[in-house]
Design an enzyme around this catalytic site. Structure first.
Site, PDB file in Angstrom:
ATOM      1  N   SER A  37       6.517  -0.849   3.369  1.00 42.42           N
ATOM      2  CA  SER A  37       6.908  -0.030   4.425  1.00 42.42           C
ATOM      3  C   SER A  37       8.654   0.303   4.371  1.00 42.42           C
ATOM      4  CB  SER A  37       6.536  -0.526   5.607  1.00 42.42           C
ATOM      5  OG  SER A  37       7.360  -1.444   6.195  1.00 42.42           O
ATOM      6  N   ASN A  38       8.691   1.450   4.851  1.00 46.46           N
ATOM      7  CA  ASN A  38      10.056   1.916   5.195  1.00 46.46           C
ATOM      8  C   ASN A  38      10.993   0.978   5.777  1.00 46.46           C
ATOM      9  OD1 ASN A  38       9.222   4.128   3.372  1.00 46.46           O
ATOM     10  ND2 ASN A  38       9.992   5.643   4.847  1.00 46.46           N
ATOM     11  N   GLU A  39      10.508   0.390   6.909  1.00 47.07           N
ATOM     12  CA  GLU A  39      11.145  -0.656   7.435  1.00 47.07           C
ATOM     13  C   GLU A  39      11.680  -1.806   6.871  1.00 47.07           C
ATOM     14  OE1 GLU A  39       9.207   2.156  10.347  1.00 47.07           O
ATOM     15  OE2 GLU A  39       8.143   0.853   8.671  1.00 47.07           O
ATOM     16  N   GLN A  49      -4.929  -0.937  -8.342  1.00 47.76           N
ATOM     17  CA  GLN A  49      -3.805  -1.855  -7.932  1.00 47.76           C
ATOM     18  C   GLN A  49      -4.354  -2.934  -6.764  1.00 47.76           C
ATOM     19  OE1 GLN A  49      -0.420  -0.310  -6.012  1.00 47.76           O
ATOM     20  NE2 GLN A  49       0.953  -1.968  -6.277  1.00 47.76           N
ATOM     21  N   GLY A  50      -4.375  -4.056  -7.263  1.00 42.99           N
ATOM     22  CA  GLY A  50      -4.831  -5.247  -6.113  1.00 42.99           C
ATOM     23  C   GLY A  50      -3.710  -5.809  -5.605  1.00 42.99           C
ATOM     24  N   TYR A  51      -3.136  -5.228  -4.744  1.00 41.06           N
ATOM     25  CA  TYR A  51      -2.013  -5.798  -4.098  1.00 41.06           C
ATOM     26  C   TYR A  51      -2.217  -6.381  -2.593  1.00 41.06           C
ATOM     27  CZ  TYR A  51       1.850  -5.908  -7.617  1.00 41.06           C
ATOM     28  OH  TYR A  51       2.666  -6.012  -8.649  1.00 41.06           O
ATOM     29  N   SER A  52      -2.314  -5.232  -1.816  1.00 45.67           N
ATOM     30  CA  SER A  52      -2.482  -5.227  -0.156  1.00 45.67           C
ATOM     31  C   SER A  52      -3.965  -5.940   0.271  1.00 45.67           C
ATOM     32  CB  SER A  52      -2.319  -4.275   0.450  1.00 45.67           C
ATOM     33  OG  SER A  52      -1.140  -3.526   0.289  1.00 45.67           O
ATOM     34  N   GLU A  82       7.427   1.302  -8.687  1.00 45.59           N
ATOM     35  CA  GLU A  82       6.227   2.313  -7.786  1.00 45.59           C
ATOM     36  C   GLU A  82       7.109   2.837  -6.626  1.00 45.59           C
ATOM     37  OE1 GLU A  82       2.715   1.450  -4.871  1.00 45.59           O
ATOM     38  OE2 GLU A  82       3.472  -0.180  -5.491  1.00 45.59           O
TER      39      GLU A  82
END
Length: 395
Positions: free
Chosen positions: A380-382, A126-129, A245
């Site tokens: 992130s959960n935030e 996966q090339g996301y971040s 995801e």
């Protein structure tokens, strides 16, 4: 929603149990149950056994190779395989890029890539971040410029899980810098193995493992036919993929198996002359975890039951992502606490040769540190809380 399994579902559960007992090698399940390293060959061995049975692509439509299961059957399958110690299915091909190709891809892309994913002929990453674009993914800077029949890709991706084994990667790239940031993104499929200019470098994590990587693109030529969906409309693909995801990250089956193992440890290990489970604080934490996990499971069942109508997970997947990852982290924390001082070392080769303490203690620290990532990746959960406040609460 009926949360009790009917007779047909119970019969299906028995069928899954029988299949796993016959086809899952004990050498692999022992590694999973003891939190040892599971090799790429181990993962592919299990995936090919599932493929031969027709049970690999459980989230795919039947016309593309899925088994045609109901959401409840999928839940049963995931729960039973986790309890038996099966390795997790590699999600990047089967559960991430494949649904995007099915939804947005051309017929040629479906005909070529989907069979290869089913047969485990391609290992996807996966090339996301990027270094400056994680939870704020739309800020990505990796560029793709059109040059005739190709895009020329330049930039960097990071935290690429198991990218050292991958031969394919799906990448979010910026194809237009003159529009709103979400509107200038495209979704490309890149051959990492046969395309010059792709470099993979390891990132060693807190537990000492090589699990994630950074990937560099230096004038990488990608055929235009590897564009999924429309140019500059890749953000739609990205959001569609992330709902799958985030739902999968909840890991209800994995948590149930881990909690059952943890409870068994608390019954068998002693402190101050009595089983750990008889110590009030330990018993209290186990009960709290069981209750939290029950809440996650019920939420998961509500989501999959709602999907019976043919929809896809929406903002509810953010609930699952938050609740599921926090429970998994708490379970790993209690493993470490029960191991006490024996959880201090990392399980490197020297320590394994002269193992000290109970068997489960060797991986307690490395698992704890590794699972800190759960509340960060996949959004992130935030960020998930912001999504819930906006999409569900209307704040």
């Amino acid at each position: 929603m009926d949360i009790q399994y009917n007779e047909a579902e119970l019969a299906f559960r028995d069928e899954v149990r029988a299949f796993v007992a016959e086809k899952l090698p004990k050498s692999i399940s022992d590694k999973v149950k003891s939190s040892e390293h599971v090799s790429p060959d181990d993962m592919i061995t299990w995936q090919r056994a599932l493929y031969e049975k027709g049970w690999l692509a459980i989230n795919w439509p039947e016309e593309h190779g899925g088994p045609g299961w109901s959401p409840i059957q999928k839940h049963i399958f995931e729960e039973e395989t986790a309890e038996a110690g099966a390795p997790r299915i590699l999600p990047f091909g089967l559960n991430m890029v494949a649904p995007v190709i099915i939804k947005f891809g051309t017929q040629a892309q479906k005909d070529y890539y989907l069979p290869r994913i089913l047969k485990s002929e391609d290992w996807w990453a996966q090339g996301y971040s990027e270094p400056g674009a994680g939870s704020d993914l739309a800020s990505l800077k990796c560029r793709a410029e059109r040059d005739g029949d190709h895009y020329i890709v330049n930039g960097q991706k990071t935290w690429t899980t198991l990218g050292q084994h991958a031969n394919m990667i799906f990448v979010l790239v910026r194809t237009d810098t003159t529009v709103k940031k979400q509107e200038g993104i495209s979704f490309l499929l890149v051959d990492m193995e046969n395309t010059p200019g792709v470099t993979v470098r390891p990132l060693i994590t807190l537990d000492g493992a090589h699990e994630v990587n950074e990937v560099f693109f230096d004038n990488v030529k990608v055929p235009v036919e590897n564009l999924v969906g429309e140019e500059n409309k890749g953000w739609t693909c990205a959001k569609y993929l992330l709902t799958f995801e985030r739902t999968g990250i909840a890991g209800v089956g994995i948590s149930k198996a881990a909690l059952a193992h943890l409870t068994e440890i608390a019954r068998n290990e002693k402190a101050e002359g009595k089983p750990l489970i008889e110590h009030p604080r330990v018993a209290e934490k186990l009960v709290e975890l069981e209750l939290e996990l029950m809440a996650v499971e019920m939420t998961n069942l509500r989501v999959v039951s709602a999907a019976e109508a043919g929809g896809v997970p929406g903002a509810e997947s953010s609930f699952l992502k938050i609740m599921g990852t926090e429970v998994r982290q708490k379970i790993s924390d209690l493993y470490r606490e029960l191991a006490g001082p024996y959880a201090l070392p990392f399980p490197d080769e020297e320590i394994i040769e002269d193992a000290i303490g109970p068997d489960f203690s060797g991986s307690a620290a490395s698992t704890y540190f590794n699972l800190r990532k759960l509340s960060i990746f996949g959004g992130s959960n935030e960020i998930q809380k912001n999504i819930i406040s906006k999409a569900i609460l209307g704040l």
